[in-house]
Design an enzyme around this catalytic site. Structure first.
Site, PDB file in Angstrom:
ATOM      1  N   LYS A 163      -2.532  -6.823  14.787  1.00 55.74           N
ATOM      2  CA  LYS A 163      -1.828  -7.031  13.750  1.00 55.74           C
ATOM      3  C   LYS A 163      -1.604  -5.240  13.387  1.00 55.74           C
ATOM      4  O   LYS A 163      -2.570  -4.627  12.667  1.00 55.74           O
ATOM      5  CB  LYS A 163      -2.131  -7.441  12.364  1.00 55.74           C
ATOM      6  CG  LYS A 163      -1.283  -7.352  11.296  1.00 55.74           C
ATOM      7  CD  LYS A 163      -1.911  -7.919   9.924  1.00 55.74           C
ATOM      8  CE  LYS A 163      -2.391  -6.637   9.240  1.00 55.74           C
ATOM      9  NZ  LYS A 163      -1.385  -5.611   8.789  1.00 55.74           N
ATOM     10  N   PRO A 217      -2.856  -9.973   3.159  1.00 57.00           N
ATOM     11  CA  PRO A 217      -3.100 -11.242   2.764  1.00 57.00           C
ATOM     12  C   PRO A 217      -2.316 -12.407   3.341  1.00 57.00           C
ATOM     13  O   PRO A 217      -2.843 -13.666   3.092  1.00 57.00           O
ATOM     14  CB  PRO A 217      -2.592 -11.217   1.056  1.00 57.00           C
ATOM     15  CG  PRO A 217      -2.539  -9.712   1.078  1.00 57.00           C
ATOM     16  CD  PRO A 217      -2.104  -8.847   2.236  1.00 57.00           C
ATOM     17  N   GLY A 242     -10.303  -0.214   8.342  1.00 58.84           N
ATOM     18  CA  GLY A 242      -9.570  -0.131   7.062  1.00 58.84           C
ATOM     19  C   GLY A 242     -10.709   0.093   5.990  1.00 58.84           C
ATOM     20  O   GLY A 242     -11.524   0.880   6.074  1.00 58.84           O
ATOM     21  N   GLU A 258     -14.570  -0.684  10.964  1.00 62.71           N
ATOM     22  CA  GLU A 258     -14.788   0.787  11.107  1.00 62.71           C
ATOM     23  C   GLU A 258     -14.153   1.032   9.407  1.00 62.71           C
ATOM     24  O   GLU A 258     -13.019   0.844   9.370  1.00 62.71           O
ATOM     25  CB  GLU A 258     -14.081   1.689  12.063  1.00 62.71           C
ATOM     26  CG  GLU A 258     -14.325   2.930  12.071  1.00 62.71           C
ATOM     27  CD  GLU A 258     -13.466   3.754  11.294  1.00 62.71           C
ATOM     28  OE1 GLU A 258     -13.626   3.980  10.244  1.00 62.71           O
ATOM     29  OE2 GLU A 258     -12.485   3.931  12.038  1.00 62.71           O
ATOM     30  N   CYS A 284     -10.736   8.674   7.371  1.00 62.28           N
ATOM     31  CA  CYS A 284     -11.842   8.027   6.756  1.00 62.28           C
ATOM     32  C   CYS A 284     -13.099   8.808   6.565  1.00 62.28           C
ATOM     33  O   CYS A 284     -14.181   8.577   5.990  1.00 62.28           O
ATOM     34  CB  CYS A 284     -12.250   6.744   7.701  1.00 62.28           C
ATOM     35  SG  CYS A 284     -12.138   7.067   9.587  1.00 62.28           S
ATOM     36  N   GLU A 289       0.242   7.423  -5.717  1.00 62.78           N
ATOM     37  CA  GLU A 289      -0.248   7.411  -7.012  1.00 62.78           C
ATOM     38  C   GLU A 289      -1.603   7.133  -7.341  1.00 62.78           C
ATOM     39  O   GLU A 289      -2.337   7.768  -8.008  1.00 62.78           O
ATOM     40  CB  GLU A 289       0.673   6.098  -7.940  1.00 62.78           C
ATOM     41  CG  GLU A 289       2.100   6.218  -7.888  1.00 62.78           C
ATOM     42  CD  GLU A 289       2.336   7.151  -9.045  1.00 62.78           C
ATOM     43  OE1 GLU A 289       1.635   7.541  -9.860  1.00 62.78           O
ATOM     44  OE2 GLU A 289       3.521   7.656  -8.833  1.00 62.78           O
ATOM     45  N   GLU A 332     -13.592   7.065  -2.414  1.00 61.71           N
ATOM     46  CA  GLU A 332     -13.014   7.465  -1.445  1.00 61.71           C
ATOM     47  C   GLU A 332     -11.575   7.854  -1.829  1.00 61.71           C
ATOM     48  O   GLU A 332     -10.892   6.903  -2.038  1.00 61.71           O
ATOM     49  CB  GLU A 332     -12.853   6.649  -0.136  1.00 61.71           C
ATOM     50  CG  GLU A 332     -12.137   7.197   0.985  1.00 61.71           C
ATOM     51  CD  GLU A 332     -12.427   6.022   2.213  1.00 61.71           C
ATOM     52  OE1 GLU A 332     -12.418   6.457   3.413  1.00 61.71           O
ATOM     53  OE2 GLU A 332     -12.271   4.764   2.247  1.00 61.71           O
TER      54      GLU A 332
END
Length: 541
Positions: A232, A266, A285, A308, A342, A391, A439
């Protein structure tokens, strides 16, 4: 040595030259630039420049299932945007649970009945090598597509990420015919061997910040081990995954071995994670989403999961540091890829003896950072990925101001179009502030003061994350002390973001489970089977 040369483009070390006059695409052009040359300081760049038309066409926008590009079962599409403007690049087929079922069915048939797991490992390696050659041939188009869809500087995509992508597939092609088990001595008349077998159908979910590199980190080891894949792609950046998947089939990959299903988390992501016929999940993610993936995998068929996830990596500048070099490396560690990394060095700990000098020079360096159209030569920073991330970063900046950190520079939007944010530096940051704990995933540097090693070790480890850390020192004893004390999966000493194909990458604590890259990544895509056979009258045991 080739791996080290390539990875050096994605790293910064104590021994690299300063920004002035460097040929590296990541080094600042600000010291030698002027408004007349069209490269501007962050206060004006995005606002006035004319955007370059991307030199590439979008040809692949459908799902890739069983070797064919097909529409989503629902007929739905979603827009993928140009972060420079927020305008639509293309509409891409939107996978949902029915499409995941189709893709998993194709991958299962390819694994159970197809030629891929049954062909020799050498032939699999040749297909991976042919694919890498095709990527090299099309690298300019891929780099342009990556920049257009993601917003990262074209020079970064073309000169660093595409070569590393190719190197990763060369690396895994080399592993394909070197995966084998062992002969094990037993306490008795038995012949014992272990077999390393492909795990089956691998579900893979990749993020938007490094679309091609994450594709390579996931797909390379899975295919080298003989698995089939349903991947995906992130809904923000699906275009390059579809393009390279087409090249894979040109290289001779059998239908159904690699299926690409862009879609939303989702729906498509959840359906993949909980699918009963998927044998393994790999996810990159956020930590919060990683928890959901892990739960779905456990509640379905208890499939193994590698994760990860997020980070809040400390970058520690010791009192013996060459401040000019430390400033440049800390700047790179945080601002690389628009801060959307990350393992970004997002907590800059500076010893109190050099803190004031470091702060002033860090502020000056941020003000020199060139921000603008990522297709323009010399640009260091493009836009953030989308409005949501844009944002979110601005909310964290407001939080820093509200919590009484000192805003040294930046802090706002750049220009009136697209998702550009000024390079931002905070001083006087305390450990309990949100900007020091959470983060941000953006161009926001938080500079904290420390007084001794015990102090900085305790504070650096006082986080739920443990992905990476950076240490800048000339003292070998200090480097050794910190590298062993820091609870992180990678510790870079006098360098940062060295992403060699052979170096394992992954986190401690809530930064993940398992490792990407290197030999360790293969373990996640293999099952170990013990085979025991009695021996009749053996000559030896």
């Amino acid at each position: 040595m080739a791996a080290r040369r390539i990875s050096s483009l994605l790293s910064r070390s104590l021994y690299l030259p300063s920004a002035s006059g460097s040929a590296s695409p990541f080094l600042s052009q600000g010291r030698n630039s002027s408004l007349g040359r069209g490269i501007h300081r962050f206060s004006t760049a995005a606002a006035i420049e004319e955007l370059i038309i991307p030199p590439v066409q979008v040809n692949y926008t459908k799902l890739l299932i069983n070797g064919q590009f097909v529409d989503a079962a629902s007929g739905k599409t979603f827009p993928t945007l140009d972060p420079r403007t927020g305008e639509v690049i293309a509409h891409v087929a939107e996978a949902d649970s029915e499409d995941i079922n189709r893709a998993v069915s194709a991958a299962r048939k390819a694994f159970d009945e197809g030629p891929w797991p049954k062909m020799t490992a050498y032939e699999r390696s040749r297909i991976l090598l042919r694919f890498a050659d095709l990527v090299e041939k099309h690298s300019d188009e891929l780099a342009a597509l990556e920049t257009w869809n993601n917003g990262k500087p074209f020079e970064q995509a073309a000169k660093a990420e595409l070569p590393l992508f190719v190197r990763l597939f060369h690396y895994y092609a080399g592993w394909a015919d070197k995966i084998h088990g062992l002969t094990v001595p037993a306490d008795g008349p038995y012949h014992v061997q272990t077999l390393h077998e492909p795990i089956g159908v691998a579900g893979q979910i990749i993020p938007w910040n490094f679309p091609l590199i994450m594709f390579a980190w996931k797909v390379g080891p899975a295919l080298a081990c003989g698995n089939t894949i349903v991947l995906k792609a992130a809904e923000q950046t699906p275009l390059t995954a579809l393009y390279v998947a087409k090249l894979f089939h040109e290289a001779g990959l059998p239908p159904g071995v690699l299926n690409i299903v862009p879609g939303y988390g989702p729906t498509a992501g959840a359906a993949l994670a909980c699918h009963m016929d998927v044998d393994k999940i790999a996810f990159t993610g956020s930590t919060d989403t990683g928890k959901v993936v892990l739960e779905l995998a456990a509640k379905s068929n208890l499939k193994p999961v590698t994760l990860e996830l997020g980070g809040k990596s400390p970058f520690i500048v010791c009192e013996d540091a060459d401040v000019d070099k430390a400033v440049e490396l800390a700047h790179f560690a945080l601002f690389f890829n628009q801060g959307q990394c990350c393992c970004a060095g997002s907590r800059t700990f500076v010893h109190e003896r050099v803190y004031d000098e470091f702060l002033e020079k860090s502020k000056a360096r941020a003000l020199r950072r060139t921000v603008g159209d990522p297709f323009k030569k010399g640009i260091e920073q493009g836009p953030q990925i989308d409005a949501e991330q844009f944002e979110k970063i601005l909310r964290y900046i407001r939080s820093g101001i509200d919590s009484s950190a000192t805003l040294e520079c930046g802090g706002g939007r750049l220009g009136s179009k697209g998702f550009y944010i000024q390079p931002t530096v905070f001083s006087g940051v305390q450990d309990d502030m949100l900007i020091a704990k959470e983060e941000i995933f953006g161009p926001v540097q938080s500079i904290l003061k420390f007084n001794d090693l015990d102090d900085v070790i305790r504070r650096a480890n006082a986080t739920r994350y443990g992905l990476a850390a950076g240490v800048f020192t000339n003292n070998l004893n200090t480097a050794n002390t910190l590298s062993r004390a820091l609870r992180a999966g990678t510790v870079w000493i006098n360098c940062f973001d060295v992403f060699d194909a052979a170096i394992p990458f992954g986190g401690y604590k809530m930064s993940g489970i398992g490792r990407e890259k290197g030999i360790y990544s293969l373990h996640s895509y293999l099952q170990v089977k013990s085979v025991v056979t009695p021996l009749k009258n053996p000559a030896w045991l």
